[in-house]
Design an enzyme around this catalytic site. Structure first.
Site, PDB file in Angstrom:
ATOM      1  N   ARG A  79       0.933  -0.958   0.209  1.00  0.00           N
ATOM      2  CA  ARG A  79      -0.297   0.148   0.464  1.00  0.00           C
ATOM      3  C   ARG A  79       0.837   0.996   0.064  1.00  0.00           C
ATOM      4  NH1 ARG A  79      -4.601  -1.482  -2.128  1.00  0.00           N
ATOM      5  NH2 ARG A  79      -6.006  -3.057  -0.947  1.00  0.00           N
ATOM      6  N   ALA A  91     -10.493  -7.471  -0.667  1.00  0.00           N
ATOM      7  CA  ALA A  91     -11.998  -6.144  -0.686  1.00  0.00           C
ATOM      8  C   ALA A  91     -11.912  -5.224  -1.719  1.00  0.00           C
ATOM      9  CB  ALA A  91     -11.354  -5.374   0.616  1.00  0.00           C
ATOM     10  N   GLU A 108     -14.714  -9.909  -5.856  1.00  0.00           N
ATOM     11  CA  GLU A 108     -13.948  -9.814  -5.415  1.00  0.00           C
ATOM     12  C   GLU A 108     -12.724 -10.564  -4.813  1.00  0.00           C
ATOM     13  OE1 GLU A 108     -11.935  -6.615  -5.536  1.00  0.00           O
ATOM     14  OE2 GLU A 108     -13.461  -6.085  -5.721  1.00  0.00           O
ATOM     15  N   GLU A 112      -9.386 -11.640  -5.943  1.00  0.00           N
ATOM     16  CA  GLU A 112      -8.389 -11.515  -5.118  1.00  0.00           C
ATOM     17  C   GLU A 112      -7.665 -13.433  -4.695  1.00  0.00           C
ATOM     18  OE1 GLU A 112      -8.175  -8.576  -2.623  1.00  0.00           O
ATOM     19  OE2 GLU A 112      -8.382  -6.610  -3.844  1.00  0.00           O
ATOM     20  N   GLU A 160      -2.016  -5.842  -6.786  1.00  0.00           N
ATOM     21  CA  GLU A 160      -2.472  -6.882  -6.543  1.00  0.00           C
ATOM     22  C   GLU A 160      -1.491  -8.568  -7.614  1.00  0.00           C
ATOM     23  OE1 GLU A 160      -6.421  -6.860  -8.501  1.00  0.00           O
ATOM     24  OE2 GLU A 160      -6.890  -5.925  -6.985  1.00  0.00           O
TER      25      GLU A 160
END
Length: 219
Positions: A79, A91, A108, A112, A160
Site C-alpha cells: 500500500r 476487498a 472481489e 483476489e 495485486e
C-alpha cells in the site's frame, strides 16, 4: 456503587442519520477513483456556516474467508500511501453501478483470492474515516469455500500481482491485531467481529442481504 451512572441500553447506542442544512456543495478535485468535495452547511438554523472538504467515495466491500477448520485467509499487499506491505482481507470498491453488495463481495473474493463461497453473512458495517471520507465498508464472513477453476481465474496486475496468501487461525489473527502487527481496518474489524461472533457459532450474524442504510447510495 453510589454515583455510578447506569449503563445505556444497547439498542439506544445506535448511529442515526442527522440531516443538516446544506448551503453549497462543490467538487474541488476529480480523481481517478474518487473525488474531493467541499460542502458548506449549518449545524442549526441559527448557527454559523461551516465548510468541510472530504473524499466522496462510492463505498466498498471486504470479505473474511473462513475455511472448514475455522482458519481465515489473509492477503499481503503493498500500500503506497503508507509505504508498507499490509496483511489484509479481499476487498474492493463498489464501482459497478447497480451491482448488489454481496455480488460485489463475491467478485472481489474470486478476483483476489481465487475463491467462491456458499455461505455469506454480514460481520460489520463501518465508516473507514468519517472525519475525512464518506467511504462506507461492509465486511462479510464467507464460508463453505471452493476454489475458482484455473481457467476462470482473474489475471491480477499492478499491486495485486504481488499478492501473497496465508491461512491463519482466528485466535492467532486476534493476537496479531491486539499486539499491533495488523493495521488494515477491514481486516482488524473483520477479525475481531468474527471472534466475537464465534461464541454464538455465528448464528447471530445478519444475513448477506441485510439492509445497509449507511451506504452512500442509501442515504
Amino acid at each position: 456503587m453510589p454515583g455510578t451512572p447506569e449503563a445505556t441500553p444497547a439498542k439506544q447506542v445506535s448511529d442515526a442519520p442527522s440531516p443538516r442544512r446544506l448551503l453549497s456543495s462543490e467538487k474541488v478535485y476529480e480523481g481517478r477513483i474518487w473525488d474531493v468535495v467541499s460542502d458548506t452547511f449549518q449545524l442549526s438554523e441559527s448557527g454559523d456556516a461551516l465548510t468541510r472538504d472530504y473524499i466522496d467515495h462510492p463505498g466498498a466491500v471486504a470479505v473474511l474467508p473462513m475455511n472448514d477448520k475455522g482458519q481465515i485467509l489473509l492477503l499481503k499487499q503493498y500500500r503506497h500511501p503508507v509505504g508498507m506491505d499490509l496483511w489484509e482481507v479481499p476487498a474492493g470498491l463498489l464501482d459497478v453501478e447497480g451491482e448488489d453488495f454481496v455480488v460485489g463481495a463475491a467478485r472481489e473474493l474470486a478476483e483476489e483470492a481465487d475463491l467462491a463461497a456458499g455461505t455469506w453473512n454480514v460481520l460489520a458495517d463501518v465508516f473507514n474515516s468519517p472525519g475525512s471520507s464518506s467511504e462506507a465498508i461492509r465486511i462479510y464472513l464467507a464460508r463453505d469455500l471452493t476454489e475458482v477453476p484455473h481457467h476462470e481465474r482473474h489475471a491480477r496486475t499492478d499491486e495485486e500481482a504481488e499478492i501473497e496468501f496465508h491461512w491463519i487461525s482466528l485466535d492467532d489473527a486476534v493476537a496479531s491485531v491486539l499486539s499491533g502487527r495488523l493495521h488494515n481496518p477491514s481486516a482488524v474489524v473483520g477479525i475481531l467481529a468474527a471472534a466475537a461472533a464465534r461464541s454464538g457459532n455465528y448464528q447471530d450474524l445478519r444475513p448477506a442481504d441485510a439492509p445497509w442504510p449507511a451506504h452512500p447510495s442509501q442515504r
